[in-house]
Design a protein around this motif. Structure first.
Motif, short mmCIF file in Angstrom:
data_model
loop_
_atom_site.label_atom_id
_atom_site.label_comp_id
_atom_site.label_asym_id
_atom_site.label_seq_id
_atom_site.Cartn_x
_atom_site.Cartn_y
_atom_site.Cartn_z
N GLU A 1 -42.29 -28.45 -16.25
CA GLU A 1 -42.33 -29.91 -16.28
C GLU A 1 -43.12 -30.29 -17.52
O GLU A 1 -44.34 -30.39 -17.47
CB GLU A 1 -43.00 -30.46 -15.01
CG GLU A 1 -42.26 -30.12 -13.74
CD GLU A 1 -42.97 -30.63 -12.50
OE1 GLU A 1 -43.35 -31.82 -12.46
OE2 GLU A 1 -43.18 -29.82 -11.58
N ASP B 1 -33.15 -30.84 -3.51
CA ASP B 1 -33.00 -32.27 -3.79
C ASP B 1 -33.85 -32.77 -4.96
O ASP B 1 -33.54 -33.82 -5.53
CB ASP B 1 -33.35 -33.08 -2.55
CG ASP B 1 -32.45 -32.76 -1.36
OD1 ASP B 1 -31.32 -32.26 -1.58
OD2 ASP B 1 -32.87 -32.99 -0.22
N VAL B 2 -34.93 -32.06 -5.28
CA VAL B 2 -35.85 -32.54 -6.32
C VAL B 2 -35.97 -31.56 -7.48
O VAL B 2 -35.72 -31.91 -8.63
CB VAL B 2 -37.25 -32.83 -5.73
CG1 VAL B 2 -38.22 -33.27 -6.82
CG2 VAL B 2 -37.17 -33.87 -4.63
N PRO C 1 -32.37 -30.47 -9.43
CA PRO C 1 -31.73 -31.55 -10.18
C PRO C 1 -32.64 -32.29 -11.17
O PRO C 1 -32.14 -32.86 -12.14
CB PRO C 1 -31.24 -32.51 -9.10
CG PRO C 1 -31.89 -32.13 -7.83
CD PRO C 1 -32.42 -30.74 -7.99
N SER C 2 -33.95 -32.26 -10.94
CA SER C 2 -34.83 -33.14 -11.73
C SER C 2 -35.77 -32.43 -12.70
O SER C 2 -36.37 -33.08 -13.53
CB SER C 2 -35.70 -33.98 -10.79
OG SER C 2 -34.88 -34.71 -9.90
N HIS C 3 -35.95 -31.13 -12.55
CA HIS C 3 -36.91 -30.40 -13.40
C HIS C 3 -36.19 -29.29 -14.16
O HIS C 3 -35.10 -28.86 -13.77
CB HIS C 3 -38.02 -29.80 -12.55
CG HIS C 3 -38.81 -30.80 -11.77
ND1 HIS C 3 -38.88 -32.13 -12.06
CD2 HIS C 3 -39.60 -30.64 -10.68
CE1 HIS C 3 -39.65 -32.76 -11.19
NE2 HIS C 3 -40.10 -31.87 -10.33
N GLU C 4 -36.83 -28.83 -15.21
CA GLU C 4 -36.28 -27.72 -15.98
C GLU C 4 -36.50 -26.44 -15.17
O GLU C 4 -37.57 -25.85 -15.19
CB GLU C 4 -36.95 -27.61 -17.35
CG GLU C 4 -36.35 -26.54 -18.21
CD GLU C 4 -36.96 -26.44 -19.59
OE1 GLU C 4 -36.77 -25.38 -20.23
OE2 GLU C 4 -37.62 -27.40 -20.05
#
Length: 151
Positions: A73, A48-49, A52-55
């Motif tokens: 990051e 979930d994190v 989708p949100s970090h390289e």
């Protein structure tokens, strides 16, 4: 390395396998460190994190699937985990080379003080220990060390 391994950006479908690599790697490399989250909590966080949100990058071995995970990051190399069966085959070296390409101005990372193999690995790649803590700043409450690499 005889096996064909591709480093590529993670996609949502990789999250479960990446989480399993994290769990196996953490347990094998850090048997004395108490994880701050349950297995399911780790799986949900990566799904979930992280992905989708970090390289997020994975190492995918032909015929095996995901065998490594790296998360960047910005200039922070926040996670680098290899399946224990795949340690010593050059994947960590390839991930660090990729991290340096992605962060040519320099990188920083944290690792636990008890993880002496990680210290040797990062020092071999030009990282220098610049800060030691008592662990009060991390979820595991485990003494850690910050490493920095500058080109």
């Amino acid at each position: 390395m005889t096996d064909t391994v591709e480093l590529r950006r993670a996609v949502a479908a990789d999250a479960r396998a990446a989480a399993e690599v994290y769990l196996r790697s953490f347990d094998a490399a850090l048997p004395t460190v108490v994880r701050a989250h349950t297995d399911d909590g780790v799986r949900a966080y990566i799904r979930d994190v992280v992905v989708p949100s970090h390289e997020t990058w994975v190492a995918e071995a032909a015929g095996t699937g995901v065998v490594g995970l790296m998360v960047l990051e910005g200039e922070v190399l926040s996670q680098l985990y290899l399946d224990p069966e795949w340690r010593g085959r050059g994947l960590g070296d390839r991930f660090v080379a990729l991290a340096k390409e992605r962060g040519p101005g320099g990188l920083t990372l944290w690792t636990f003080q008890v993880n002496k193999p990680a210290h040797r690995f990062y020092e071999r790649h030009g990282f220098v220990a610049v800060e030691y803590t008592d662990g009060s700043g991390n979820e595991e409450r485990e003494p850690d060390v910050r490493y920095v690499w500058r080109p």
